[in-house]
Motif scaffolding. Structure first.
Motif, PDB file in Angstrom:
ATOM      1  N   GLU A  18      -4.239  23.860  27.607  1.00 32.81           N
ATOM      2  CA  GLU A  18      -4.661  24.390  26.167  1.00 32.81           C
ATOM      3  C   GLU A  18      -5.301  25.628  26.398  1.00 32.81           C
ATOM      4  O   GLU A  18      -5.066  26.650  26.026  1.00 32.81           O
ATOM      5  CB  GLU A  18      -4.805  23.546  25.293  1.00 32.81           C
ATOM      6  CG  GLU A  18      -3.816  22.508  24.989  1.00 32.81           C
ATOM      7  CD  GLU A  18      -4.478  21.433  24.045  1.00 32.81           C
ATOM      8  OE1 GLU A  18      -3.957  20.726  23.263  1.00 32.81           O
ATOM      9  OE2 GLU A  18      -5.636  20.941  24.310  1.00 32.81           O
ATOM     10  N   LEU A  19      -6.411  25.400  27.352  1.00 30.73           N
ATOM     11  CA  LEU A  19      -7.446  26.611  27.461  1.00 30.73           C
ATOM     12  C   LEU A  19      -6.518  27.675  28.337  1.00 30.73           C
ATOM     13  O   LEU A  19      -6.304  28.793  28.017  1.00 30.73           O
ATOM     14  CB  LEU A  19      -8.577  26.287  28.389  1.00 30.73           C
ATOM     15  CG  LEU A  19      -9.589  25.383  27.852  1.00 30.73           C
ATOM     16  CD1 LEU A  19     -10.551  25.024  28.908  1.00 30.73           C
ATOM     17  CD2 LEU A  19     -10.071  26.435  26.692  1.00 30.73           C
ATOM     18  N   MET A  23      -5.890  31.463  26.663  1.00 33.96           N
ATOM     19  CA  MET A  23      -6.194  32.736  27.511  1.00 33.96           C
ATOM     20  C   MET A  23      -4.999  33.698  27.691  1.00 33.96           C
ATOM     21  O   MET A  23      -5.032  34.728  27.386  1.00 33.96           O
ATOM     22  CB  MET A  23      -6.951  32.315  28.876  1.00 33.96           C
ATOM     23  CG  MET A  23      -7.245  33.531  29.639  1.00 33.96           C
ATOM     24  SD  MET A  23      -8.189  33.259  31.117  1.00 33.96           S
ATOM     25  CE  MET A  23      -6.793  33.105  32.217  1.00 33.96           C
ATOM     26  N   GLN A  24      -3.909  33.029  27.933  1.00 41.13           N
ATOM     27  CA  GLN A  24      -2.592  33.822  28.373  1.00 41.13           C
ATOM     28  C   GLN A  24      -2.345  34.564  26.827  1.00 41.13           C
ATOM     29  O   GLN A  24      -1.912  35.846  26.780  1.00 41.13           O
ATOM     30  CB  GLN A  24      -1.530  33.181  28.809  1.00 41.13           C
ATOM     31  CG  GLN A  24      -0.294  33.803  29.280  1.00 41.13           C
ATOM     32  CD  GLN A  24      -0.813  34.660  30.274  1.00 41.13           C
ATOM     33  OE1 GLN A  24      -1.389  34.233  31.321  1.00 41.13           O
ATOM     34  NE2 GLN A  24      -0.144  35.986  30.288  1.00 41.13           N
ATOM     35  N   PHE A  51     -11.129  43.299  23.943  1.00 45.12           N
ATOM     36  CA  PHE A  51     -11.359  42.921  25.431  1.00 45.12           C
ATOM     37  C   PHE A  51     -12.790  42.347  25.665  1.00 45.12           C
ATOM     38  O   PHE A  51     -13.207  41.410  26.133  1.00 45.12           O
ATOM     39  CB  PHE A  51     -10.730  44.119  26.216  1.00 45.12           C
ATOM     40  CG  PHE A  51     -10.691  43.719  27.719  1.00 45.12           C
ATOM     41  CD1 PHE A  51     -11.237  42.807  28.352  1.00 45.12           C
ATOM     42  CD2 PHE A  51     -10.039  44.817  28.612  1.00 45.12           C
ATOM     43  CE1 PHE A  51     -11.004  42.605  29.678  1.00 45.12           C
ATOM     44  CE2 PHE A  51      -9.941  44.592  29.817  1.00 45.12           C
ATOM     45  CZ  PHE A  51     -10.185  43.594  30.283  1.00 45.12           C
ATOM     46  N   ASN A  52     -13.568  43.337  25.028  1.00 45.24           N
ATOM     47  CA  ASN A  52     -15.075  43.253  25.198  1.00 45.24           C
ATOM     48  C   ASN A  52     -15.614  41.934  24.580  1.00 45.24           C
ATOM     49  O   ASN A  52     -16.311  41.271  25.254  1.00 45.24           O
ATOM     50  CB  ASN A  52     -15.837  44.551  24.192  1.00 45.24           C
ATOM     51  CG  ASN A  52     -17.206  44.146  24.243  1.00 45.24           C
ATOM     52  OD1 ASN A  52     -17.943  44.308  25.426  1.00 45.24           O
ATOM     53  ND2 ASN A  52     -17.912  44.251  23.168  1.00 45.24           N
ATOM     54  N   ALA A 174     -10.379  39.540  33.430  1.00 51.09           N
ATOM     55  CA  ALA A 174     -10.128  40.959  33.335  1.00 51.09           C
ATOM     56  C   ALA A 174      -9.226  41.383  34.477  1.00 51.09           C
ATOM     57  O   ALA A 174      -8.216  42.211  34.348  1.00 51.09           O
ATOM     58  CB  ALA A 174     -11.682  41.652  34.089  1.00 51.09           C
ATOM     59  N   GLN A 175      -9.275  40.405  35.765  1.00 49.95           N
ATOM     60  CA  GLN A 175      -8.204  40.680  36.739  1.00 49.95           C
ATOM     61  C   GLN A 175      -6.752  40.484  36.021  1.00 49.95           C
ATOM     62  O   GLN A 175      -5.722  41.278  36.601  1.00 49.95           O
ATOM     63  CB  GLN A 175      -8.442  39.962  37.926  1.00 49.95           C
ATOM     64  CG  GLN A 175      -9.555  40.324  38.842  1.00 49.95           C
ATOM     65  CD  GLN A 175      -9.848  39.294  39.722  1.00 49.95           C
ATOM     66  OE1 GLN A 175      -9.609  38.174  39.531  1.00 49.95           O
ATOM     67  NE2 GLN A 175     -10.460  39.870  40.907  1.00 49.95           N
ATOM     68  N   GLN A 176      -6.585  39.439  35.500  1.00 49.14           N
ATOM     69  CA  GLN A 176      -5.276  39.217  34.561  1.00 49.14           C
ATOM     70  C   GLN A 176      -4.819  40.317  33.691  1.00 49.14           C
ATOM     71  O   GLN A 176      -3.568  40.589  33.675  1.00 49.14           O
ATOM     72  CB  GLN A 176      -5.317  38.062  33.778  1.00 49.14           C
ATOM     73  CG  GLN A 176      -5.848  36.644  34.298  1.00 49.14           C
ATOM     74  CD  GLN A 176      -5.055  36.279  35.792  1.00 49.14           C
ATOM     75  OE1 GLN A 176      -3.566  36.190  35.551  1.00 49.14           O
ATOM     76  NE2 GLN A 176      -5.665  36.430  36.947  1.00 49.14           N
TER      77      GLN A 176
END
Length: 201
Positions: A18-19, A23-24, A51-52, A174-176
């Motif tokens: 779920e997390l 996030m996705q 994003f921040n 951030a990489q995602q």
């Protein structure tokens, strides 16, 4: 007492799946807003602000610097920091000791400041001890968004002075987003250049 999940009315524990799904969804929403922001300053600001907050930032500052000219050529920052950002750009941007580290980043790379500067370094630094502290901020995560000839464009997310440094989970998030951030940043820069050329006739 009962474990929290067994208590009447207690929220169920959130599973790793779920997390990950949450996030996705966040990543997809921010990516969509970034593309909307290519032609819309309001949407771009909203995307960077979201994003921040998603990485626990207190404020953000996106800046493009033309090094041979020693000039800031574009800037987007948290709305409540306009005067502070202006002071930074005029007096600190080109002497910020974080900059040599940031400017050495290839496009798409990330810097977490505590991996490069110790607490002792920060306590002796004009940027950390004077400037950031006066704004209630301390730790920074920087993403190199665009390297285009003499221009480098990057965004810094800053945490409140009482918050812990950015960590691996923040870097992973951030990489995602990085592929979409890089593409949208490039499209935004191209759109801005076309708009300037059209204005000049």
């Amino acid at each position: 007492g009962l474990p929290s999940a067994d208590r009447p009315g207690a929220p169920a524990a959130v599973t790793p799946a779920e997390l990950k799904e949450t996030m996705q969804r966040q990543i997809e929403a921010i990516a969509g807003a970034l593309y909307d922001g290519v032609l819309s300053p309001e949407d771009w600001y909203g995307a960077m602000d979201t994003f921040n907050r998603a990485v626990g930032g207190f404020n953000f500052h996106q800046i493009a610097i033309n090094h041979p000219l020693g000039a800031v050529v574009d800037s987007v920052a948290s709305a409540n920091e306009a005067e502070a950002v202006s002071t930074y750009e005029q007096h600190y941007a080109l002497t910020d000791e974080r900059l040599p580290v940031v400017m050495g980043l290839p496009q798409g790379q990330i810097m977490l400041d505590h991996e490069h500067f110790s607490q002792r370094d920060m306590s002796r630094s004009a940027i950390y001890a004077d400037w950031l502290a006066s704004q209630g901020m301390k730790h920074t995560m920087v993403l190199m968004q665009r390297v285009d000839g003499p221009v480098q464009e990057y965004v810094g997310f800053m945490r409140h002075v009482d918050q812990r440094p950015f960590g691996d989970a923040d870097r992973h998030f951030a990489q995602q987003l990085m592929p979409d951030l890089l593409r949208a940043t490039q499209l935004r820069a191209q759109a801005g250049q076309l708009a300037r050329q059209a204005a000049l006739g």
